[in-house]
Design a protein around this motif. Sequence first.
Motif: not given
Length: 396
Positions: A117, A126, A146, A165, A170
């Motif tokens: 990210l 993502f 992530v 995320a 995630a």
Amino acid sequence: MDLIIRNARLLGAPEHAPVDIGVRAGQIIAIETNLMANAPVFDAGGHLTCAGLVETRIHLDTSRTIDRCPPPDDGDAAQGAAVKPSFTEADIYRRARRTLEDCIEHGTTRMRAHVALGAGVELRGFDAVEKLRADFARAIDIELCVFPQGGLTNNPRSDELLVAALERGATVIGAAPDADADKAGQIQRVFELARVYDVDIDMSLESGEGAEELDIHLVCELTRQYGLGGRVTVGHGGSFSALPAPDFQALARRIADAGVAVTVSPATGLFMTGRVADANALVENGVNCSIASGHILDPYTPDGDGNLIRMANLQADTCHIGDTGGLRQCFYMITERAAMLMNLRDYGIAIGNPADLVIMDATTPEQAVAEKRGPLAVFRRGEQAVTLARADLHEP
């Protein structure tokens, strides 16, 4: 019953006689000799049969970018991050899909995909891999890890993206402390977020050439402090190989006592630093380990095909593993140990588990690793997903 796989030599007991595996509604419902039932039959022919291979570390989002940023002669792949602002979601999806299909063809049915990210790519990686996860749900289970590639303590935007995320589902959070001005601060922040969102941790660590200052000690300390034993993994660990044997053993015992697992990516480690952690030695000292692909066809590893058997073979060669027990352990590190690392509760050939099965072109796990024998067939939830024909040698 929907399917019977006959004459399957089970991974847990390859020395024993083959058995039959009965499948109904995508689950294993019987494991016995001479199973009496009417159903379509696949004859495994006495070949090694295991649950699907498990890929614990792979960067789908950056794969197949070697044509855009070839690695320099000195092995410094810093320009890999520089090209990321040009990535679009459609571009990432297209490249990642080709790599994912390779992984599936080589027998992988479970995967932890590490997605960067920030660093100019925001959440596009993502979004692309999340879409890929949904589109290929019938062929493979993918969980997303992530991590902030461009720093965290010195980059508030990365922190915002991590939270976004995690809010979107995630299930694993990673770290890249070497990219941060405050390495300890990034590691501590990742542990804080893991506690808030109740997710596992899988961070990149100790990929350098020396072992003067190791972050693994802080990771072990925080794992104990936060009560996260069994839920923390560090990837790479190449620096461990620079330690004298007594220091290595002491560190391995500390890692094991903390409940931290280690993933090695031999191709990436060899290309970037020429160092690979001896996973077999770590296992001997109580550490759970997995072997993974890491990077594929990008500046960090300019080759690769998603073949975990090849990675296990490369790991064995690099660390001088040639005995039966050591080779078998390498196979466990892409199957049972990898599943344990990911806390997969429904993994393995057992009644009630998903019928994710791989028929290997070998009779033992050590043969599969030593001879790089891949799958002949892959089943996902009881449906045949891949068929690979053996080479047919024509008489002269």
